[in-house]
Scaffold this motif. Structure first.
Motif, PDB file in Angstrom:
ATOM      1  N   GLY A  39       0.822  -1.198   0.000  1.00 17.15           N
ATOM      2  CA  GLY A  39       0.000   0.000   0.000  1.00 17.15           C
ATOM      3  C   GLY A  39       0.859   1.251   0.000  1.00 17.15           C
ATOM      4  N   ILE A  40       0.234   2.355  -0.363  1.00 14.23           N
ATOM      5  CA  ILE A  40       0.869   3.671  -0.345  1.00 14.23           C
ATOM      6  C   ILE A  40      -0.020   4.611   0.467  1.00 14.23           C
ATOM      7  CG2 ILE A  40       1.605   5.662  -1.709  1.00 14.23           C
ATOM      8  CD1 ILE A  40       3.383   3.198  -2.110  1.00 14.23           C
ATOM      9  N   THR A  41       0.601   5.333   1.407  1.00 13.91           N
ATOM     10  CA  THR A  41      -0.122   6.275   2.260  1.00 13.91           C
ATOM     11  C   THR A  41       0.361   7.697   1.998  1.00 13.91           C
ATOM     12  OG1 THR A  41      -0.560   4.690   4.046  1.00 13.91           O
ATOM     13  CG2 THR A  41      -0.475   7.015   4.663  1.00 13.91           C
ATOM     14  N   VAL A  42      -0.579   8.638   1.970  1.00 17.85           N
ATOM     15  CA  VAL A  42      -0.247  10.059   1.875  1.00 17.85           C
ATOM     16  C   VAL A  42      -1.147  10.841   2.821  1.00 17.85           C
ATOM     17  CG1 VAL A  42       0.544   9.932  -0.520  1.00 17.85           C
ATOM     18  CG2 VAL A  42      -1.862  10.465  -0.043  1.00 17.85           C
ATOM     19  N   HIS A  43      -0.675  12.032   3.195  1.00 16.69           N
ATOM     20  CA  HIS A  43      -1.456  12.933   4.044  1.00 16.69           C
ATOM     21  C   HIS A  43      -1.394  14.320   3.404  1.00 16.69           C
ATOM     22  CE1 HIS A  43      -2.553  14.248   8.412  1.00 16.69           C
ATOM     23  NE2 HIS A  43      -3.006  15.119   7.528  1.00 16.69           N
ATOM     24  N   PRO A  44      -2.331  14.628   2.523  1.00 13.41           N
ATOM     25  CA  PRO A  44      -2.315  15.924   1.833  1.00 13.41           C
ATOM     26  C   PRO A  44      -2.837  17.046   2.731  1.00 13.41           C
ATOM     27  CG  PRO A  44      -4.199  14.638   1.107  1.00 13.41           C
ATOM     28  CD  PRO A  44      -3.429  13.755   2.051  1.00 13.41           C
ATOM     29  N   ARG A  45      -1.927  17.785   3.351  1.00 10.38           N
ATOM     30  CA  ARG A  45      -2.320  18.877   4.240  1.00 10.38           C
ATOM     31  C   ARG A  45      -2.717  20.123   3.437  1.00 10.38           C
ATOM     32  NH1 ARG A  45      -1.339  18.172   9.568  1.00 10.38           N
ATOM     33  NH2 ARG A  45      -0.157  16.312  10.171  1.00 10.38           N
ATOM     34  N   PRO A  46      -3.508  20.999   4.053  1.00  8.55           N
ATOM     35  CA  PRO A  46      -3.975  22.187   3.322  1.00  8.55           C
ATOM     36  C   PRO A  46      -2.856  23.067   2.790  1.00  8.55           C
ATOM     37  CG  PRO A  46      -5.273  21.861   5.307  1.00  8.55           C
ATOM     38  CD  PRO A  46      -4.132  20.874   5.378  1.00  8.55           C
ATOM     39  N   ASP A  47      -1.730  23.167   3.531  1.00 14.67           N
ATOM     40  CA  ASP A  47      -0.641  24.039   3.070  1.00 14.67           C
ATOM     41  C   ASP A  47       0.261  23.364   2.038  1.00 14.67           C
ATOM     42  OD1 ASP A  47       0.795  22.235   4.595  1.00 14.67           O
ATOM     43  OD2 ASP A  47       1.461  23.690   6.090  1.00 14.67           O
ATOM     44  N   GLU A  48      -0.012  22.095   1.739  1.00 14.31           N
ATOM     45  CA  GLU A  48       0.743  21.329   0.738  1.00 14.31           C
ATOM     46  C   GLU A  48       2.241  21.364   1.005  1.00 14.31           C
ATOM     47  OE1 GLU A  48      -0.505  22.343  -3.263  1.00 14.31           O
ATOM     48  OE2 GLU A  48      -2.345  21.185  -2.983  1.00 14.31           O
ATOM     49  N   ARG A  49       2.625  21.341   2.272  1.00 11.40           N
ATOM     50  CA  ARG A  49       4.051  21.394   2.590  1.00 11.40           C
ATOM     51  C   ARG A  49       4.775  20.110   2.208  1.00 11.40           C
ATOM     52  NH1 ARG A  49       1.784  21.497   7.991  1.00 11.40           N
ATOM     53  NH2 ARG A  49       2.218  19.599   9.195  1.00 11.40           N
ATOM     54  N   HIS A  50       4.033  19.045   1.973  1.00 17.84           N
ATOM     55  CA  HIS A  50       4.652  17.853   1.381  1.00 17.84           C
ATOM     56  C   HIS A  50       3.767  17.339   0.239  1.00 17.84           C
ATOM     57  CE1 HIS A  50       2.096  16.004   4.469  1.00 17.84           C
ATOM     58  NE2 HIS A  50       2.906  16.408   5.436  1.00 17.84           N
ATOM     59  N   ILE A  51       2.763  16.565   0.516  1.00 18.29           N
ATOM     60  CA  ILE A  51       1.892  16.059  -0.543  1.00 18.29           C
ATOM     61  C   ILE A  51       0.979  17.158  -1.068  1.00 18.29           C
ATOM     62  CG2 ILE A  51       0.043  14.421  -1.076  1.00 18.29           C
ATOM     63  CD1 ILE A  51       2.720  13.070  -0.692  1.00 18.29           C
ATOM     64  N   ARG A  52       0.956  17.288  -2.378  1.00 19.16           N
ATOM     65  CA  ARG A  52       0.090  18.257  -3.028  1.00 19.16           C
ATOM     66  C   ARG A  52      -1.181  17.572  -3.538  1.00 19.16           C
ATOM     67  NH1 ARG A  52       5.193  20.032  -6.703  1.00 19.16           N
ATOM     68  NH2 ARG A  52       6.310  21.311  -5.159  1.00 19.16           N
ATOM     69  N   ARG A  53      -2.188  18.353  -3.739  1.00 23.95           N
ATOM     70  CA  ARG A  53      -3.436  17.813  -4.295  1.00 23.95           C
ATOM     71  C   ARG A  53      -3.161  17.120  -5.627  1.00 23.95           C
ATOM     72  NH1 ARG A  53      -9.043  18.649  -3.974  1.00 23.95           N
ATOM     73  NH2 ARG A  53     -10.130  18.429  -5.975  1.00 23.95           N
ATOM     74  N   SER A  54      -2.324  17.720  -6.447  1.00 28.86           N
ATOM     75  CA  SER A  54      -2.010  17.120  -7.752  1.00 28.86           C
ATOM     76  C   SER A  54      -1.318  15.772  -7.593  1.00 28.86           C
ATOM     77  CB  SER A  54      -1.138  18.072  -8.568  1.00 28.86           C
ATOM     78  OG  SER A  54       0.070  18.376  -7.885  1.00 28.86           O
ATOM     79  N   TYR A  72      -7.493  15.290   8.222  1.00 31.70           N
ATOM     80  CA  TYR A  72      -8.614  15.785   9.022  1.00 31.70           C
ATOM     81  C   TYR A  72      -9.805  15.981   8.076  1.00 31.70           C
ATOM     82  CZ  TYR A  72     -11.547  18.545  12.042  1.00 31.70           C
ATOM     83  OH  TYR A  72     -12.611  18.983  12.779  1.00 31.70           O
ATOM     84  N   PRO A  73     -10.975  15.470   8.452  1.00 34.21           N
ATOM     85  CA  PRO A  73     -12.103  15.459   7.511  1.00 34.21           C
ATOM     86  C   PRO A  73     -12.826  16.803   7.385  1.00 34.21           C
ATOM     87  CG  PRO A  73     -12.751  14.403   9.565  1.00 34.21           C
ATOM     88  CD  PRO A  73     -11.265  14.677   9.674  1.00 34.21           C
ATOM     89  N   ASP A  74     -12.097  17.801   6.902  1.00 31.44           N
ATOM     90  CA  ASP A  74     -12.731  19.062   6.563  1.00 31.44           C
ATOM     91  C   ASP A  74     -13.276  18.977   5.140  1.00 31.44           C
ATOM     92  OD1 ASP A  74     -10.420  19.108   5.055  1.00 31.44           O
ATOM     93  OD2 ASP A  74      -9.513  20.801   6.108  1.00 31.44           O
ATOM     94  N   GLU A  75     -13.844  20.053   4.661  1.00 30.62           N
ATOM     95  CA  GLU A  75     -14.465  20.029   3.338  1.00 30.62           C
ATOM     96  C   GLU A  75     -13.453  19.691   2.246  1.00 30.62           C
ATOM     97  OE1 GLU A  75     -17.153  22.936   0.388  1.00 30.62           O
ATOM     98  OE2 GLU A  75     -16.377  23.676   2.314  1.00 30.62           O
ATOM     99  N   ARG A  76     -12.256  20.253   2.359  1.00 24.66           N
ATOM    100  CA  ARG A  76     -11.207  19.996   1.366  1.00 24.66           C
ATOM    101  C   ARG A  76     -10.882  18.502   1.294  1.00 24.66           C
ATOM    102  NH1 ARG A  76      -6.119  18.624   1.974  1.00 24.66           N
ATOM    103  NH2 ARG A  76      -6.640  18.608   4.182  1.00 24.66           N
ATOM    104  N   TYR A  77     -10.658  17.880   2.463  1.00 25.93           N
ATOM    105  CA  TYR A  77     -10.327  16.460   2.514  1.00 25.93           C
ATOM    106  C   TYR A  77     -11.469  15.607   1.968  1.00 25.93           C
ATOM    107  CZ  TYR A  77      -9.249  11.872   4.548  1.00 25.93           C
ATOM    108  OH  TYR A  77      -9.021  10.525   4.728  1.00 25.93           O
ATOM    109  N   MET A  78     -12.674  15.917   2.375  1.00 28.01           N
ATOM    110  CA  MET A  78     -13.816  15.117   1.932  1.00 28.01           C
ATOM    111  C   MET A  78     -13.998  15.211   0.416  1.00 28.01           C
ATOM    112  SD  MET A  78     -14.840  13.619   4.675  1.00 28.01           S
ATOM    113  CE  MET A  78     -16.512  13.036   4.393  1.00 28.01           C
TER     114      MET A  78
END
Length: 237
Positions: A39-54, A72-78
């Motif tokens: 498996g591969i895990t990522v944590h795309p944070r809002p500030d994109e300091r590591h994983i980006r949405r793209s 964190y299940p905010d609107e962006r994550y959902m």
């Protein structure tokens, strides 16, 4: 069998420090799969300091193993989960500015919120996992939300492993046993490494998955990525 999901956040951190696409995040993910990661895990944070949405979309289109998206299940994550439909969504309670995940959910205090979130995630056909501290009561609370799994937050275990590993693992075993008795599956993650992973697996042999990033990437600097992944997989036999 306990699956190994490789968290590639640190690869993205390294790439972002210089701009460009070196190291190539997608290539690392594909290599990790080729070397045995399940498996591969990522944590795309809002500030994109590591994983980006793209990055999340690029990975969706290329990897073939289980894709686990933490956050964190905010609107962006959902919205990301709704579009990507990964194999698993792991819910963490940390705020956007947190350096890294540092606590589990209070599954009683946040029950109503989590029930609503999990209902939506399940409508997308996504397996749900809730990050919890080693406390059987939190496992009971998690079961009441309708989630599929818990992920044991193992920072305390890792920190105290070398002092007294039996004491360090006790609450985790109790929490895992309670969760299992309630029909939940068990994941684990945070600060797991080549020193403490085998004992965790021995004491909780029915672990479904471990997610490991920081220590694995650090070890890969010395042993190489392929060899390192194989070393971690051997700890899970």
């Amino acid at each position: 069998m306990t699956k190994l999901s490789v968290n590639i956040n640190k690869i993205a951190t390294l790439r972002n420090s210089r701009g460009g696409n070196n190291p190539d995040l997608v290539r690392v993910a594909l290599d990790a799969e080729r070397f045995g990661a399940q498996g591969i895990t990522v944590h795309p944070r809002p500030d994109e300091r590591h994983i980006r949405r793209s990055d999340v979309f690029a990975l969706r289109d290329t990897i073939s193993t289980e894709f686990n998206i933490e956050g964190y299940p905010d609107e962006r994550y959902m919205n990301i989960i709704a579009e990507i439909r990964p194999a698993q969504a792991t819910l963490v309670p940390d705020p956007p500015e947190a350096l890294t995940s540092n606590a589990g959910w209070d599954t009683y205090k946040e029950k109503d919120f989590l029930v609503e979130v999990i209902r939506e995630l399940k409508s997308y056909g996504v397996r749900t996992s809730i990050f919890v501290d080693p406390d059987p009561m939190m496992a009971e609370g998690a079961a009441a939300t309708g989630c599929d799994r818990i992920e044991l937050y193992t920072e305390h275990y890792a920190r105290h492993y070398h002092e007294d590993k039996e004491e360090a693992i006790a609450a985790y075993v109790a929490t895992a046993d309670k969760a299992r008795s309630l029909g939940l599956e068990i994941n684990a993650g945070h600060d797991l490494d080549l020193n403490n992973l085998k004992y965790l697996k021995e004491r909780i042999p029915y672990l479904d998955e471990v997610s490991i990033g920081h220590a694995l990437i650090c070890d890969a600097l010395y042993y190489g990525l392929e060899n390192t992944i194989q070393m971690y997989l051997r700890q899970l036999l």
